[in-house]
Design an enzyme around this catalytic site. Structure first.
Site, short mmCIF file in Angstrom:
data_model
loop_
_atom_site.label_atom_id
_atom_site.label_comp_id
_atom_site.label_asym_id
_atom_site.label_seq_id
_atom_site.Cartn_x
_atom_site.Cartn_y
_atom_site.Cartn_z
N ARG A 157 -27.96 -43.87 -12.56
CA ARG A 157 -27.36 -45.11 -12.04
C ARG A 157 -27.96 -45.42 -10.67
NH1 ARG A 157 -21.24 -43.40 -12.22
NH2 ARG A 157 -22.22 -41.72 -11.03
N HIS A 181 -14.14 -39.05 -4.31
CA HIS A 181 -14.37 -39.76 -5.59
C HIS A 181 -14.86 -41.17 -5.24
CE1 HIS A 181 -14.04 -40.66 -9.76
NE2 HIS A 181 -12.75 -40.86 -9.88
N HIS A 230 -22.89 -33.76 -6.84
CA HIS A 230 -22.02 -34.19 -7.93
C HIS A 230 -21.39 -32.96 -8.58
CE1 HIS A 230 -20.59 -36.27 -11.53
NE2 HIS A 230 -20.62 -37.34 -10.76
C1 COA Z 1 -19.31 -34.86 -5.27
C2 COA Z 1 -18.81 -33.57 -4.64
C3 COA Z 1 -17.36 -33.75 -4.21
C4 COA Z 1 -18.91 -32.48 -5.70
O1 COA Z 1 -18.30 -31.32 -5.14
P1 COA Z 1 -18.55 -29.89 -5.78
O2 COA Z 1 -18.48 -29.98 -7.26
O3 COA Z 1 -17.61 -28.96 -5.10
O4 COA Z 1 -20.06 -29.61 -5.38
P2 COA Z 1 -20.76 -28.21 -5.26
O5 COA Z 1 -20.25 -27.25 -6.26
O6 COA Z 1 -22.23 -28.47 -5.21
O7 COA Z 1 -20.25 -27.73 -3.81
C5 COA Z 1 -20.66 -26.48 -3.28
C6 COA Z 1 -20.63 -26.58 -1.78
O8 COA Z 1 -21.63 -27.54 -1.37
C7 COA Z 1 -21.02 -28.53 -0.57
N1 COA Z 1 -21.62 -29.83 -0.82
C8 COA Z 1 -21.73 -30.48 -2.02
N2 COA Z 1 -22.26 -31.70 -1.83
C9 COA Z 1 -22.51 -31.81 -0.51
C10 COA Z 1 -23.03 -32.85 0.29
N3 COA Z 1 -23.38 -34.04 -0.21
N4 COA Z 1 -23.15 -32.63 1.62
C11 COA Z 1 -22.78 -31.45 2.16
N5 COA Z 1 -22.26 -30.44 1.46
C12 COA Z 1 -22.12 -30.62 0.13
C13 COA Z 1 -19.57 -28.54 -1.01
O9 COA Z 1 -18.75 -29.16 -0.02
C14 COA Z 1 -19.30 -27.08 -1.21
O10 COA Z 1 -19.14 -26.48 0.06
P3 COA Z 1 -18.05 -25.32 0.31
O11 COA Z 1 -18.41 -24.23 -0.64
O12 COA Z 1 -18.23 -24.99 1.74
O13 COA Z 1 -16.71 -25.94 -0.01
C15 COA Z 1 -19.71 -33.16 -3.44
O14 COA Z 1 -21.05 -33.05 -3.86
C16 COA Z 1 -19.60 -34.12 -2.29
O15 COA Z 1 -18.67 -34.01 -1.48
N6 COA Z 1 -20.54 -35.11 -2.18
C17 COA Z 1 -20.46 -36.11 -1.18
C18 COA Z 1 -19.43 -37.14 -1.55
C19 COA Z 1 -19.90 -38.00 -2.72
O16 COA Z 1 -21.04 -38.45 -2.75
N7 COA Z 1 -18.98 -38.27 -3.65
C20 COA Z 1 -19.26 -39.14 -4.76
C21 COA Z 1 -19.40 -38.38 -6.02
S1 COA Z 1 -19.86 -39.46 -7.35
#
Ligand code: COA
Length: 436
Positions: A327, A272, A318
């Site tokens: 943003r 987050h 996201h």
């Molecule tokens: C934001 C976040 C937590 C959302 O998670 P989510 O809703 O589970 O996203 P998804 O449904 O697209 O995830 C599906 C898969 O893709 C992966 N994935 C998503 N974003 C990714 C990224 N930036 N880099 C690598 N892998 C990613 C997830 O870890 C998940 O893998 P898994 O099935 O092996 O667990 C995720 O995109 C993330 O970890 N991003 C990087 C951290 C970040 O920027 N956070 C700030 C958010 S405002």
């Protein structure tokens, strides 16, 4: 007081609308929950109604139904500033009316009157080691102020009824948000400026005063960045980890300080709010590894290595958004207009060209586009705010504007205590076998 008057004028309309919904449509089914959703963080299950903000998956956050671009255009600005005054933003979040400059200034004036931070807050922060977690300091400082809560006083006052709890909750919210810039600045100065504290300057607006208190008062562009930063981070719907946590705690009639402290603890998580720190560190590591702005091939190599190590690429993806975060675009435009040649910014731009393609290739990332964290750190870094472990505090300073607005709204419409249902795996298995 201006915010109380506005909410008072609306509260009966809000309550009637909620009561009518429940009375006339209480049994209307809006969603079915799947086994997958239960096991995947209740993803996509509607759990809240709040008119303050909404994340449109394809267009990004809307505050009171205005897009980020509209908000940037329509909210009043102080003379000489291109970015909205934070007081006007708080007015809009708390109500549904675009304020005039005079009204935005009234909110800022109210904050000014209430900005004195109780000494015990600083003592609590001082009790932490200088290298302690900045977010733990912030959360502890906020939580401690529970002893000043006007809501707690009202709750124990037999003459104050439940229908009026929102008033003291609003009072607490204004006190808390008024004190936040000084508390956040105090943590910065303790941790990174040898505890050289700077007194607030009552002549300055909310964002500029914060800039002044962390020693950046000489650069008016940094105050502009903070006006933009606070606006962009103020809210992101009432169902994300921090806002939902604060709402949940508030639903037990815990006061705003306890609720917000809990919300800040959620914000401190790497998936987050902490992502902006991790993103900047990732960018810096990339930049240093290749000793300058990396080529496309180098970024590709580096990103693939990150994924191969089982890590996420911070700043991308996201849970709700399915587009480039507006943003991110607003921050990109700020940097392009003011320091397009900054090397870390150029590195972030080069990453933007390469990383979405690599994430798409994985076939599992639902949103390969950048979120706001992909640029936050690069912009702060440009102004010499290089302490990445502080970035989530900046996020918290901003986010409490949205969180407090949601909690006040929940009190105004008398939302009850939250209590969803948990079940055992055996129950789930028998439900499934009964239907098959
Ligand atoms: C934001 C976040 C937590 C959302 O998670 P989510 O809703 O589970 O996203 P998804 O449904 O697209 O995830 C599906 C898969 O893709 C992966 N994935 C998503 N974003 C990714 C990224 N930036 N880099 C690598 N892998 C990613 C997830 O870890 C998940 O893998 P898994 O099935 O092996 O667990 C995720 O995109 C993330 O970890 N991003 C990087 C951290 C970040 O920027 N956070 C700030 C958010 S405002």
């Amino acid at each position: 007081m201006i915010l109380e008057d506005r909410i008072e004028a609306n509260v009966s309309v809000w309550r009637e609308r909620v009561a009518r919904m429940i009375k006339e449509y209480g049994d209307f089914v809006i969603s079915n929950v799947t086994v997958q959703q239960i096991y995947s963080g209740i993803r996509g299950v509607p759990i809240q109604v709040s008119d303050i903000s909404f994340v449109d998956p394809d267009h990004g956050i809307r505050y009171r139904d205005y897009s980020i671009n509209e908000i940037l255009k329509l909210l009043p600005k102080a003379p000489g500033s291109k970015y909205p005054m934070v007081g006007g933003l708080y007015y809009l979040l708390m109500d549904n009316e675009l304020p005039t400059l005079a009204k935005a200034k009234e909110v800022e004036e109210e904050w000014r009157k209430r900005a004195t931070v109780p000494d015990y807050v600083f003592k609590i922060i001082d009790a932490f080691p200088d290298d302690g977690s900045a977010m733990a300091m912030l959360s502890a400082g906020v939580m401690a102020m529970s002893c000043d809560s006007k809501f707690v006083e009202a709750y124990h006052d037999q003459t104050v009824g439940k229908n009026d709890y929102w008033k003291s909750t609003l009072d607490d919210s204004i006190d808390l948000t008024a004190r936040m810039p000084h508390i956040a600045a105090y943590i910065y100065n303790k941790k990174y400026r040898n505890n050289q504290q700077i007194d607030p300057d009552p002549k300055l607006d909310y964002a500029a005063n914060f800039a002044h208190m962390i020693g950046k008062g000489d650069d008016p562009l940094y105050s502009e960045l903070m006006r933009l930063f606070i606006l962009l981070h103020a809210d992101h719907e009432n169902a994300n980890v921090s806002a939902h946590t604060a709402h949940l705690v508030g639903s037990a009639l815990s006061d705003i300080y306890l609720s917000c402290s809990a919300g800040l603890n959620g914000l401190a998580g790497p998936l987050h709010g902490l992502a902006n720190q991790e993103c900047c560190n990732w960018l810096l590591d990339l930049y240093h590894f290749y000793q300058g702005i990396p080529s496309k091939e180098q970024i590709e190599e580096y990103a693939r290595k990150t994924l191969a190590d089982g890590k996420v690429i911070p700043g991308y993806g996201h849970a709700v958004l399915r587009c480039t975060d507006p943003r991110f675009t607003a921050e990109m435009e700020f940097a392009k207009a003011n320091f397009p040649e900054d090397e870390l910014f150029r590195t972030a731009m080069a990453v933007f060209e390469v990383v979405p393609g690599i994430l798409m290739e994985t076939g599992k990332v639902k949103n390969p586009w950048p979120n706001v964290d992909a640029l936050n750190g690069a912009l702060q870094y440009h102004f010499g705010v290089t302490e990445t472990d502080y970035y989530t505090v900046l996020f918290g300073l901003s986010r409490l504007l949205g969180i407090t607005s949601h909690v006040v709204f929940a009190r105004a419409v008398n939302k009850p205590i939250e209590r969803p249902k948990a079940m055992t795996t055996r129950m789930l298995e028998s439900m499934i076998s009964e239907q098959n």
